[in-house]
Motif scaffolding. Sequence first.
Motif, PDB file in Angstrom:
ATOM      1  N   VAL A 116       0.832  -1.055   0.033  1.00  0.00           N
ATOM      2  CA  VAL A 116      -0.133   0.173  -0.006  1.00  0.00           C
ATOM      3  C   VAL A 116       0.879   1.286   0.227  1.00  0.00           C
ATOM      4  CG1 VAL A 116      -1.884   1.071   1.183  1.00  0.00           C
ATOM      5  CG2 VAL A 116      -1.797  -1.419   1.171  1.00  0.00           C
ATOM      6  N   LYS A 117       0.805   1.843  -1.078  1.00  0.00           N
ATOM      7  CA  LYS A 117       1.801   3.212  -1.293  1.00  0.00           C
ATOM      8  C   LYS A 117       1.200   4.403  -0.661  1.00  0.00           C
ATOM      9  CE  LYS A 117       4.434   0.492  -3.719  1.00  0.00           C
ATOM     10  NZ  LYS A 117       5.469  -0.148  -2.964  1.00  0.00           N
ATOM     11  N   SER A 118      -0.066   4.580  -0.547  1.00  0.00           N
ATOM     12  CA  SER A 118      -0.686   5.831   0.165  1.00  0.00           C
ATOM     13  C   SER A 118      -0.816   5.509   1.467  1.00  0.00           C
ATOM     14  CB  SER A 118      -2.062   6.311  -0.661  1.00  0.00           C
ATOM     15  OG  SER A 118      -2.797   5.073  -0.386  1.00  0.00           O
ATOM     16  N   SER A 119      -1.329   6.626   2.314  1.00  0.00           N
ATOM     17  CA  SER A 119      -1.769   6.756   3.827  1.00  0.00           C
ATOM     18  C   SER A 119      -3.038   7.080   3.930  1.00  0.00           C
ATOM     19  CB  SER A 119      -0.905   7.621   4.494  1.00  0.00           C
ATOM     20  OG  SER A 119       0.688   7.132   4.483  1.00  0.00           O
ATOM     21  N   PRO A 120      -3.842   6.735   4.875  1.00  0.00           N
ATOM     22  CA  PRO A 120      -5.198   7.175   5.109  1.00  0.00           C
ATOM     23  C   PRO A 120      -5.081   8.654   5.576  1.00  0.00           C
ATOM     24  CG  PRO A 120      -4.354   5.771   7.003  1.00  0.00           C
ATOM     25  CD  PRO A 120      -3.317   5.786   5.884  1.00  0.00           C
ATOM     26  N   PRO A 121      -6.069   9.346   4.913  1.00  0.00           N
ATOM     27  CA  PRO A 121      -6.114  10.982   5.416  1.00  0.00           C
ATOM     28  C   PRO A 121      -6.739  11.267   6.650  1.00  0.00           C
ATOM     29  CG  PRO A 121      -7.996  10.252   3.680  1.00  0.00           C
ATOM     30  CD  PRO A 121      -6.752   9.140   3.793  1.00  0.00           C
ATOM     31  N   PRO A 122      -6.807  12.200   7.300  1.00  0.00           N
ATOM     32  CA  PRO A 122      -7.510  12.326   8.518  1.00  0.00           C
ATOM     33  C   PRO A 122      -8.943  12.612   8.107  1.00  0.00           C
ATOM     34  CG  PRO A 122      -5.505  13.943   8.498  1.00  0.00           C
ATOM     35  CD  PRO A 122      -5.713  13.382   6.886  1.00  0.00           C
ATOM     36  N   LEU A 123      -9.673  12.455   9.375  1.00  0.00           N
ATOM     37  CA  LEU A 123     -11.052  12.494   9.204  1.00  0.00           C
ATOM     38  C   LEU A 123     -11.233  13.944   9.359  1.00  0.00           C
ATOM     39  CD1 LEU A 123     -12.443  10.086  11.960  1.00  0.00           C
ATOM     40  CD2 LEU A 123     -12.959  10.003   9.379  1.00  0.00           C
ATOM     41  N   PRO A 124     -12.614  14.590   8.735  1.00  0.00           N
ATOM     42  CA  PRO A 124     -12.893  16.069   8.679  1.00  0.00           C
ATOM     43  C   PRO A 124     -13.079  16.189  10.095  1.00  0.00           C
ATOM     44  CG  PRO A 124     -14.174  15.080   6.761  1.00  0.00           C
ATOM     45  CD  PRO A 124     -13.370  13.797   7.651  1.00  0.00           C
ATOM     46  N   GLU A 125     -12.436  17.203  10.639  1.00  0.00           N
ATOM     47  CA  GLU A 125     -12.715  17.787  11.962  1.00  0.00           C
ATOM     48  C   GLU A 125     -14.144  17.522  12.546  1.00  0.00           C
ATOM     49  OE1 GLU A 125     -11.619  21.351  15.123  1.00  0.00           O
ATOM     50  OE2 GLU A 125     -10.964  21.457  13.056  1.00  0.00           O
ATOM     51  N   GLU A 126     -15.131  18.095  11.942  1.00  0.00           N
ATOM     52  CA  GLU A 126     -16.384  18.145  12.680  1.00  0.00           C
ATOM     53  C   GLU A 126     -17.046  16.554  12.706  1.00  0.00           C
ATOM     54  OE1 GLU A 126     -20.959  20.015  12.179  1.00  0.00           O
ATOM     55  OE2 GLU A 126     -19.429  20.380  10.475  1.00  0.00           O
ATOM     56  N   LEU A 127     -16.712  15.787  11.586  1.00  0.00           N
ATOM     57  CA  LEU A 127     -16.897  14.108  11.822  1.00  0.00           C
ATOM     58  C   LEU A 127     -16.106  13.643  12.846  1.00  0.00           C
ATOM     59  CD1 LEU A 127     -18.625  11.792  10.505  1.00  0.00           C
ATOM     60  CD2 LEU A 127     -16.582  11.791   9.093  1.00  0.00           C
ATOM     61  N   ALA A 128     -15.037  13.800  13.173  1.00  0.00           N
ATOM     62  CA  ALA A 128     -14.053  13.218  14.172  1.00  0.00           C
ATOM     63  C   ALA A 128     -14.896  13.745  15.479  1.00  0.00           C
ATOM     64  CB  ALA A 128     -12.745  13.558  14.045  1.00  0.00           C
ATOM     65  N   ASP A 129     -15.255  15.067  15.650  1.00  0.00           N
ATOM     66  CA  ASP A 129     -15.690  15.482  17.053  1.00  0.00           C
ATOM     67  C   ASP A 129     -17.185  14.687  17.079  1.00  0.00           C
ATOM     68  OD1 ASP A 129     -13.598  17.106  17.275  1.00  0.00           O
ATOM     69  OD2 ASP A 129     -14.660  19.096  16.546  1.00  0.00           O
ATOM     70  N   SER A 130     -18.004  14.649  16.042  1.00  0.00           N
ATOM     71  CA  SER A 130     -19.144  13.784  16.259  1.00  0.00           C
ATOM     72  C   SER A 130     -18.972  12.369  16.504  1.00  0.00           C
ATOM     73  CB  SER A 130     -20.074  14.019  15.272  1.00  0.00           C
ATOM     74  OG  SER A 130     -20.405  15.265  14.658  1.00  0.00           O
ATOM     75  N   ILE A 131     -18.190  11.731  16.177  1.00  0.00           N
ATOM     76  CA  ILE A 131     -17.900  10.277  16.334  1.00  0.00           C
ATOM     77  C   ILE A 131     -17.506  10.198  17.921  1.00  0.00           C
ATOM     78  CG2 ILE A 131     -16.477   8.154  16.086  1.00  0.00           C
ATOM     79  CD1 ILE A 131     -16.401   9.161  12.910  1.00  0.00           C
ATOM     80  N   ALA A 132     -16.601  11.170  18.371  1.00  0.00           N
ATOM     81  CA  ALA A 132     -16.378  11.158  19.819  1.00  0.00           C
ATOM     82  C   ALA A 132     -17.606  11.138  20.608  1.00  0.00           C
ATOM     83  CB  ALA A 132     -15.233  12.294  20.214  1.00  0.00           C
ATOM     84  N   LEU A 133     -18.496  12.061  20.237  1.00  0.00           N
ATOM     85  CA  LEU A 133     -19.908  12.326  21.051  1.00  0.00           C
ATOM     86  C   LEU A 133     -20.626  11.247  21.048  1.00  0.00           C
ATOM     87  CD1 LEU A 133     -20.286  15.976  20.206  1.00  0.00           C
ATOM     88  CD2 LEU A 133     -19.639  15.152  22.743  1.00  0.00           C
ATOM     89  N   MET A 134     -20.494  10.550  20.018  1.00  0.00           N
ATOM     90  CA  MET A 134     -21.236   9.349  19.693  1.00  0.00           C
ATOM     91  C   MET A 134     -20.985   8.110  20.782  1.00  0.00           C
ATOM     92  SD  MET A 134     -21.460   6.839  16.536  1.00  0.00           S
ATOM     93  CE  MET A 134     -19.865   6.272  16.552  1.00  0.00           C
ATOM     94  N   TYR A 135     -19.561   7.880  20.761  1.00  0.00           N
ATOM     95  CA  TYR A 135     -19.235   6.883  21.809  1.00  0.00           C
ATOM     96  C   TYR A 135     -19.549   7.363  23.254  1.00  0.00           C
ATOM     97  CZ  TYR A 135     -16.009   4.278  18.993  1.00  0.00           C
ATOM     98  OH  TYR A 135     -15.615   3.440  17.705  1.00  0.00           O
ATOM     99  N   GLN A 136     -19.416   8.648  23.524  1.00  0.00           N
ATOM    100  CA  GLN A 136     -19.602   9.194  24.858  1.00  0.00           C
ATOM    101  C   GLN A 136     -21.084   9.030  25.280  1.00  0.00           C
ATOM    102  OE1 GLN A 136     -17.860  13.407  25.344  1.00  0.00           O
ATOM    103  NE2 GLN A 136     -16.276  12.401  23.937  1.00  0.00           N
ATOM    104  N   ALA A 137     -22.002   9.639  24.368  1.00  0.00           N
ATOM    105  CA  ALA A 137     -23.439   9.638  24.523  1.00  0.00           C
ATOM    106  C   ALA A 137     -23.880   8.000  24.708  1.00  0.00           C
ATOM    107  CB  ALA A 137     -24.254  10.244  23.520  1.00  0.00           C
ATOM    108  N   CYS A 138     -23.441   7.184  23.915  1.00  0.00           N
ATOM    109  CA  CYS A 138     -23.736   5.795  24.186  1.00  0.00           C
ATOM    110  C   CYS A 138     -23.488   5.142  25.449  1.00  0.00           C
ATOM    111  CB  CYS A 138     -23.335   4.869  23.088  1.00  0.00           C
ATOM    112  SG  CYS A 138     -23.993   4.802  21.303  1.00  0.00           S
ATOM    113  N   ALA A 139     -22.233   5.409  26.029  1.00  0.00           N
ATOM    114  CA  ALA A 139     -21.968   4.943  27.385  1.00  0.00           C
ATOM    115  C   ALA A 139     -22.769   5.463  28.206  1.00  0.00           C
ATOM    116  CB  ALA A 139     -20.348   5.457  27.580  1.00  0.00           C
ATOM    117  N   ASN A 140     -23.286   6.999  28.194  1.00  0.00           N
ATOM    118  CA  ASN A 140     -24.115   7.697  29.200  1.00  0.00           C
ATOM    119  C   ASN A 140     -25.542   6.476  29.330  1.00  0.00           C
ATOM    120  OD1 ASN A 140     -22.174   9.496  29.636  1.00  0.00           O
ATOM    121  ND2 ASN A 140     -23.201  10.926  28.731  1.00  0.00           N
ATOM    122  N   GLU A 141     -26.144   6.727  27.981  1.00  0.00           N
ATOM    123  CA  GLU A 141     -27.535   6.122  27.753  1.00  0.00           C
ATOM    124  C   GLU A 141     -27.302   4.602  28.121  1.00  0.00           C
ATOM    125  OE1 GLU A 141     -29.780   7.922  24.731  1.00  0.00           O
ATOM    126  OE2 GLU A 141     -28.562   9.876  24.838  1.00  0.00           O
TER     127      GLU A 141
END
Length: 339
Positions: free
Chosen positions: A291-316
């Motif tokens: 594999v010659k290429s590398s994965p690009p970073p996630l868009p910032e807003e998407l990365a932040d929303s994924i983080a909140l998804m994990y946190q909210a699931c643990a809470n509820e």
Amino acid sequence: MGSVKDLIVLREPQDDSAGVGRFIFSDRYSVFDWGEMPDHIVEKGKATCIMAAYFFEKLEKSGIMTHYLGIVEDEKARRLDELKEPEDIMEFRLLKVIKPGIQGDTYDYSAYRKTRGNFLIPLEIIYRNSLPEGSSVFKRLKEGSLRLEDIGLKDIPHEGQVLDKPILDVSTKLEVTDRYTTWDEAKEISNLSDDEIDEIKSVTLQIDDLITNEAKKIGLFNEDGKVEFGFDAERNLMLVDTPGTLDECRFTYDNLPVSKEVARIYYRKTGWYKDVEFAKNQDRLNWKRSVKSSPPPLPEELADSIALMYQACANELTGRRWFDAPPIKEVLNTIRSLI
């Protein structure tokens, strides 16, 4: 240990007794067997640790043996209701990991014929309650590596199909790349008896049922997930690793993924993903080198929303506000707009 968890060994396992280990749940994540991705998901480690502990404690109450000892706070393994704050370290009974040898382009599992107990079974067991978009079942049926009779279906399934009863699948665990296999091969390479295979299947269905019912309480559907097992010194079956988390399961809310599948959806649109798929088709053992290429970073807003998804699931899921996160439905509406 791996791309998303680290391992501390407090006491090495012996032939006749388990050791003691600790998982450190990181904020790293992995997709497509790549290993660590360029982003970190904020508080993912603590949220995942809380979710896994919740399911371990529920499963133990239902009579399923696990390797779980508790979550570490102030250097002591504690139950969830004893914790003051969310933590990212879990203590557990540590089993031997016997890696298969490699002979040419094949794996040698002969060591499992010489070991009776106290080891990790080198398999991942996958349960499927539905076949969502992106399920490997569609690709494998098309390629011919999977037959309808292998999964108990008479007709070609469609994307989004909810199954009348769960399908159980099995893959290797300790090879360079996880490989789907048949139950006959799984039995052979792991040196399991027919009764042990039946017990693995039965306990997996019990775990699936419990996780599905718990997820339903917070409005989520448990599409599929994976579990891992080991044997204690007396060769009693034991659930290991971390069940019921957003890394082990594919949950959905109104057909929207509530798991790291959100990241997979983004990455499937990249050139890096195409390079990975091409390399895997060329060399199953050493594909990463190609594999010659590398994965690009996630868009910032998407990365932040994924983080909140994990946190909210643990809470509820646990009914306790561990993290300062919005309600899960609010987080998911944001994610839906982004992907």
